[in-house]
Design a protein around this motif. Structure first.
Motif, PDB file in Angstrom:
ATOM      1  N   ARG A  29      51.550  55.373  89.256  1.00  0.00           N
ATOM      2  CA  ARG A  29      51.902  54.006  88.863  1.00  0.00           C
ATOM      3  C   ARG A  29      51.179  52.975  89.717  1.00  0.00           C
ATOM      4  O   ARG A  29      50.617  52.001  89.195  1.00  0.00           O
ATOM      5  CB  ARG A  29      53.413  53.811  88.957  1.00  0.00           C
ATOM      6  N   LYS A  30      51.164  53.168  91.020  1.00  0.00           N
ATOM      7  CA  LYS A  30      50.504  52.209  91.906  1.00  0.00           C
ATOM      8  C   LYS A  30      48.992  52.171  91.654  1.00  0.00           C
ATOM      9  O   LYS A  30      48.387  51.105  91.619  1.00  0.00           O
ATOM     10  CB  LYS A  30      50.785  52.567  93.370  1.00  0.00           C
ATOM     11  N   LYS A  31      48.393  53.355  91.465  1.00  0.00           N
ATOM     12  CA  LYS A  31      46.963  53.405  91.179  1.00  0.00           C
ATOM     13  C   LYS A  31      46.648  52.727  89.850  1.00  0.00           C
ATOM     14  O   LYS A  31      45.630  52.046  89.708  1.00  0.00           O
ATOM     15  CB  LYS A  31      46.479  54.859  91.151  1.00  0.00           C
ATOM     16  N   PHE A  32      47.542  52.911  88.878  1.00  0.00           N
ATOM     17  CA  PHE A  32      47.339  52.288  87.577  1.00  0.00           C
ATOM     18  C   PHE A  32      47.322  50.765  87.690  1.00  0.00           C
ATOM     19  O   PHE A  32      46.450  50.096  87.131  1.00  0.00           O
ATOM     20  CB  PHE A  32      48.421  52.713  86.583  1.00  0.00           C
ATOM     21  N   TYR A  33      48.290  50.191  88.416  1.00  0.00           N
ATOM     22  CA  TYR A  33      48.353  48.736  88.533  1.00  0.00           C
ATOM     23  C   TYR A  33      47.109  48.186  89.227  1.00  0.00           C
ATOM     24  O   TYR A  33      46.592  47.130  88.850  1.00  0.00           O
ATOM     25  CB  TYR A  33      49.618  48.312  89.270  1.00  0.00           C
ATOM     26  N   SER A  34      46.618  48.893  90.216  1.00  0.00           N
ATOM     27  CA  SER A  34      45.398  48.464  90.892  1.00  0.00           C
ATOM     28  C   SER A  34      44.223  48.471  89.913  1.00  0.00           C
ATOM     29  O   SER A  34      43.433  47.526  89.855  1.00  0.00           O
ATOM     30  CB  SER A  34      45.103  49.384  92.075  1.00  0.00           C
ATOM     31  N   HIS A  35      44.126  49.540  89.136  1.00  0.00           N
ATOM     32  CA  HIS A  35      43.055  49.635  88.137  1.00  0.00           C
ATOM     33  C   HIS A  35      43.202  48.558  87.062  1.00  0.00           C
ATOM     34  O   HIS A  35      42.216  47.929  86.655  1.00  0.00           O
ATOM     35  CB  HIS A  35      43.059  51.013  87.478  1.00  0.00           C
ATOM     36  N   MET A  36      44.426  48.336  86.595  1.00  0.00           N
ATOM     37  CA  MET A  36      44.655  47.349  85.544  1.00  0.00           C
ATOM     38  C   MET A  36      44.192  45.960  85.990  1.00  0.00           C
ATOM     39  O   MET A  36      43.574  45.218  85.212  1.00  0.00           O
ATOM     40  CB  MET A  36      46.133  47.310  85.163  1.00  0.00           C
ATOM     41  N   CYS A  37      44.476  45.610  87.234  1.00  0.00           N
ATOM     42  CA  CYS A  37      44.051  44.304  87.750  1.00  0.00           C
ATOM     43  C   CYS A  37      42.528  44.232  87.872  1.00  0.00           C
ATOM     44  O   CYS A  37      41.926  43.206  87.564  1.00  0.00           O
ATOM     45  CB  CYS A  37      44.717  44.035  89.092  1.00  0.00           C
TER      46      CYS A  37
END
Length: 301
Positions: A66-74
């Motif tokens: 989840r944390k990696k996803f949010y970083s990628h999404m931004c």
């Protein structure tokens, strides 16, 4: 009001877009902190989706995804803004196609192409394909932006790289017109959204969960007997992507009905399972999973 919002936001977007990449991704880090820790944008949706799709993983594993996803999404959101000012040279350096000759081959055979994409890694910079000597024009089938000023801006970015956006409602009409004029095109379509229940005529297993699926890409490909390609994008490092064009078929009409859609879903699912942090988990993709199938619905095996 639309104009006011646009002219208030646009200067900020432009300034962000011209920042050197080191500062540019520092801004992305700030956006990540705000989106994840302060706003908490759709954190429950993402957590629920990950638990649903990966029940075998521990809470700790899903938390890290989840944390990696949010970083990628931004990063991906900011990279959309970077398209305002990025040069052809920089774009080609950062979004590399391993086999553009696949499109060149189909171009020589006078074939139009349906390019099936997913909400995975990044599709924003796939406009780099036009920088590989591709003569046929690329068209992105998209949902029109409500603010007409931002809609015009996005269209302008695409035209800078010899691309054009087509509203979903006009896709069939536009492709029909092009084919009648013997004008070939590459039609990029994101095909992993969740259709409304009223349009849920086809269902398939996606990540081991039965959900309604769009078959519009296959329908258009079969109607005009186009070639079909899956856009396989990998994020190799921050701001760098490698794309491979996976041929699904040269002639859509020769394929068994629904095979193209099933192949697309399998290819996308494989990528998600390998590196789940690069999929767009904020979408409620599995919201209809417990809904009884509508009368007449068909299952794609």
């Amino acid at each position: 009001m639309h104009a006011l919002v646009f002219w208030m936001v646009y200067p900020v977007l432009w300034i962000i877009s011209i920042l050197p990449f080191r500062l540019f991704y520092a801004v992305s880090d700030v956006v990540y902190f705000l989106v994840y820790y302060v706003i908490g944008y759709r954190k429950k949706v993402v957590a629920d989706n990950l638990k649903l799709v990966f029940p075998e993983k521990s809470d700790k594993e899903r938390f890290h995804i989840r944390k990696k996803f949010y970083s990628h999404m931004c990063d991906m959101f900011l990279e959309m803004i970077k398209s305002l000012s990025i040069s052809n040279r920089e774009l080609k350096k950062r979004f590399v196609f391993t086999n553009p000759e696949e499109v060149l081959r189909l171009q020589e055979n006078n074939k139009s192409i349906v390019l099936m994409c997913g909400h995975y890694a990044s599709y924003e910079w796939m406009i780099a394909l036009q920088l590989y000597g591709i003569k046929i024009r690329a068209y992105g089938v998209y949902k029109k932006i409500k603010n007409p000023y931002f809609d015009k801006l996005v269209k302008g970015i695409r035209s800078k790289f010899n691309g054009e956006l087509i509203p979903t409602s006009k896709a069939t009409m536009t492709i029909t017109k092009h084919e009648k004029e013997n004008k070939r095109g590459i039609y990029a379509m994101i095909a992993d959204q969740s259709p409304k229940m009223a349009r849920s005529k086809y269902w398939a297993d996606f990540m081991n969960i039965k959900v309604p699926v769009f078959t519009g890409s296959e329908k258009l490909a079969r109607e005009f007997n186009t070639a079909v390609i899956y856009l396989h994008v990998e994020k190799v490092s921050r701001g760098h992507y490698v794309a491979t064009l996976i041929n699904i078929t040269d002639n859509a009409q020769e394929e068994v009905p629904n095979k193209i859609t099933r192949t697309y879903l399998d290819l996308l699912e494989e990528q998600i399972r390998n590196k789940p942090e690069f999929y767009l988990w904020t979408h409620k993709r599995w919201k209809h999973r417990n809904t009884p199938l509508p009368e007449g619905a068909k299952i794609i095996d």
